[in-house]
Scaffold this motif. Structure first.
Motif, PDB file in Angstrom:
ATOM      1  N   VAL A 156       2.817   2.173  -2.887  1.00  0.00           N
ATOM      2  CA  VAL A 156       3.091   2.805  -3.915  1.00  0.00           C
ATOM      3  C   VAL A 156       2.004   3.428  -5.026  1.00  0.00           C
ATOM      4  CG1 VAL A 156       4.740   3.272  -5.725  1.00  0.00           C
ATOM      5  CG2 VAL A 156       5.395   1.854  -3.787  1.00  0.00           C
ATOM      6  N   VAL A 157       1.908   4.605  -5.216  1.00  0.00           N
ATOM      7  CA  VAL A 157       0.513   5.019  -6.050  1.00  0.00           C
ATOM      8  C   VAL A 157       1.355   5.640  -7.184  1.00  0.00           C
ATOM      9  CG1 VAL A 157      -1.597   6.086  -5.947  1.00  0.00           C
ATOM     10  CG2 VAL A 157      -1.016   4.932  -4.000  1.00  0.00           C
ATOM     11  N   LEU A 181      12.725  -0.219  -2.767  1.00  0.00           N
ATOM     12  CA  LEU A 181      12.576  -0.448  -1.324  1.00  0.00           C
ATOM     13  C   LEU A 181      12.799  -1.910  -0.916  1.00  0.00           C
ATOM     14  CD1 LEU A 181       9.289   1.918  -1.257  1.00  0.00           C
ATOM     15  CD2 LEU A 181      11.509   2.548  -0.599  1.00  0.00           C
ATOM     16  N   GLY A 182      12.781  -2.833  -1.940  1.00  0.00           N
ATOM     17  CA  GLY A 182      12.764  -4.239  -1.462  1.00  0.00           C
ATOM     18  C   GLY A 182      14.328  -4.526  -1.081  1.00  0.00           C
ATOM     19  N   GLY A 183      15.213  -3.564  -1.406  1.00  0.00           N
ATOM     20  CA  GLY A 183      16.578  -3.861  -0.791  1.00  0.00           C
ATOM     21  C   GLY A 183      16.736  -3.282   0.566  1.00  0.00           C
ATOM     22  N   ALA A 184      15.896  -2.647   1.224  1.00  0.00           N
ATOM     23  CA  ALA A 184      15.871  -2.401   2.511  1.00  0.00           C
ATOM     24  C   ALA A 184      15.104  -3.592   3.331  1.00  0.00           C
ATOM     25  CB  ALA A 184      15.151  -0.816   2.933  1.00  0.00           C
ATOM     26  N   PRO A 185      15.887  -4.277   4.184  1.00  0.00           N
ATOM     27  CA  PRO A 185      15.512  -5.330   5.004  1.00  0.00           C
ATOM     28  C   PRO A 185      14.154  -5.140   5.825  1.00  0.00           C
ATOM     29  CG  PRO A 185      17.329  -4.917   5.944  1.00  0.00           C
ATOM     30  CD  PRO A 185      17.337  -4.057   4.649  1.00  0.00           C
ATOM     31  N   ARG A 214      18.715   7.770  -0.606  1.00  0.00           N
ATOM     32  CA  ARG A 214      18.044   9.014  -0.045  1.00  0.00           C
ATOM     33  C   ARG A 214      16.410   8.630   0.130  1.00  0.00           C
ATOM     34  NH1 ARG A 214      19.549  14.425  -2.690  1.00  0.00           N
ATOM     35  NH2 ARG A 214      17.821  15.119  -1.280  1.00  0.00           N
ATOM     36  N   LEU A 215      15.886   7.718  -1.228  1.00  0.00           N
ATOM     37  CA  LEU A 215      14.638   7.147  -1.069  1.00  0.00           C
ATOM     38  C   LEU A 215      14.292   6.634   0.036  1.00  0.00           C
ATOM     39  CD1 LEU A 215      11.879   7.124  -2.351  1.00  0.00           C
ATOM     40  CD2 LEU A 215      12.791   5.256  -3.729  1.00  0.00           C
TER      41      LEU A 215
END
Length: 223
Positions: A9-10, A24-28, A113-114
């Protein structure tokens, strides 16, 4: 589907970086392996981490997201870059796509959606909706975006020379923002045949999606 997706991530806003990490940490299968606060640092981090996907802010100090995207996209086995923006300024988005971005997302994109966009990018799928692609292609056709420099025009013309005559016909209609069905109707072809031609055109032009193909076609001065 990629089993494990590494992401960098920038963004110059630490709150945005923290928020994206959380989402994003919620997606394994997704892991944010690093982040950076500006484009110059982002380039170095990407070179070190070699992620699958980069979420890149456009407006940042030192090196902006467009230049950082250009540098990253020219590396060997480059990651898929998704540019992030809080605004929908067509010229900025088109510059990022011309620089090599695979797509773009608004920063207020819903979390599901991200995550889906990151998964799609990692799998080599488009990260631009058809409606957005149509709008951006129209912007290119109107000449509203910053034009190519000499190197970009030379590269576009070289790649265009690899197209067959029939592919050039399809490319000319694609560059006007037409769908596969519309291309088929105009050129008296079947939709499956058009899909095959479009796939080959994208491959030969080094384009990740129809917008990048349209940009390359117009950069080459064709049609």
């Amino acid at each position: 589907m990629t089993s494990h997706i590494s992401v960098v991530v920038v963004d110059d806003d630490p709150l945005v970086r923290a928020g994206l990490r959380l989402i994003l940490g919620g997606a394994p299968e997704v892991e944010v392996v690093a982040d950076a606060g500006d484009g110059a640092e982002g380039v170095e981090v990407v070179r070190r981490e070699r992620p699958d996907v980069v979420l890149m802010d456009i407006r940042m100090p030192r090196t902006d997201g467009i230049e950082a995207t250009r540098i990253v996209s020219q590396s060997e086995n480059p990651p898929r870059v998704i540019v992030l923006t809080t605004f929908d300024t067509d010229d900025m988005v088109l510059q990022a796509l011309r620089a090599g971005a695979a797509g773009f997302l608004l920063k207020d994109t819903p979390p599901d959606r991200l995550v889906a966009a990151v998964r799609a990018a990692a799998s080599g799928e488009p990260t631009l909706s058809p409606s957005v692609m149509h709008q951006l292609i129209a912007q290119v056709s109107r000449g509203g975006a910053a034009g190519p420099d000499g190197s970009e025009r030379h590269t576009a013309r070289r790649r265009m020379s690899a197209l067959t005559d029939r592919e050039r016909e399809v490319a000319a209609v694609l560059a006007r923002g037409r769908s596969n069905a519309e291309i088929a109707a105009e050129l008296f072809m079947s939709v499956p045949t058009v899909k095959t031609h479009v796939s080959r055109i994208l491959d030969k032009l080094g384009a990740a999606n129809r917008v990048q193909a349209a940009i390359a076609i117009h950069d080459a001065g064709s049609p």
